[in-house]
Design a protein around this motif. Sequence first.
Motif, short mmCIF file in Angstrom:
data_model
loop_
_atom_site.label_atom_id
_atom_site.label_comp_id
_atom_site.label_asym_id
_atom_site.label_seq_id
_atom_site.Cartn_x
_atom_site.Cartn_y
_atom_site.Cartn_z
N ASP A 172 -11.95 1.13 1.70
CA ASP A 172 -11.47 1.39 2.84
C ASP A 172 -11.85 2.51 3.73
O ASP A 172 -11.92 2.34 4.90
N ASP A 174 -10.98 0.92 -4.55
CA ASP A 174 -10.30 0.24 -3.28
C ASP A 174 -10.36 1.19 -2.13
O ASP A 174 -10.65 0.88 -1.15
N ASN A 175 -9.87 2.46 -2.58
CA ASN A 175 -9.78 3.42 -1.41
C ASN A 175 -11.18 3.73 -0.90
O ASN A 175 -11.34 3.92 0.19
N TRP A 220 0.70 -1.24 0.22
CA TRP A 220 0.08 -0.04 -0.03
C TRP A 220 0.97 1.19 0.22
O TRP A 220 1.77 1.34 0.84
N PRO A 221 0.59 2.22 -0.66
CA PRO A 221 -0.55 2.25 -1.64
C PRO A 221 -0.25 2.21 -3.20
O PRO A 221 -1.13 2.74 -3.95
N VAL A 234 -3.11 0.75 -5.21
CA VAL A 234 -4.63 1.01 -4.57
C VAL A 234 -5.16 2.01 -5.81
O VAL A 234 -4.72 2.85 -6.47
#
Length: 138
Positions: free
Chosen positions: A49, A45-46, A37-38, A41
């Motif tokens: 999260d 995906d973010n 990460w990141p 990403v």
Amino acid sequence: MVGAFTLTPLSGAEVDEDFAAIKASEPVLSGLFGDAWPANVTRADNLIDLCWHDREFTAKRSFSWIIRDPTDAYAGCAYLFPEIGTRGTGKIVTWMCEGPQRLENLDAFNTAFGAWLAPFLPPDYATEWVSNGAAFNA
């Protein structure tokens, strides 16, 4: 206020701002969470999260904030992850966005955040503290 900084809980509403910050700061964030990460990403995906962080915050299981500087700009993030299954231990993670004053801002924030957080934690609460800068011990 946490020193000169303001904290706002992470949520999906900030996905564009958060995604831009982590991608622009990728070189100083790489490996912070113990994996790639990141690097890989995506915005999707973010968003997942951030929604997870919001749900955990609401359930009082873990706590994640955006750090905003005195101009209200996105400066980084702070997290408190209580260790599941134990009492009195947790992990604190803080990071500041890439920029010329990153380490100075991180040090100032960490000092203020440690003092701000202490009254909310039980006596003798043991924390592991990880930041994207020099080692810090609250």
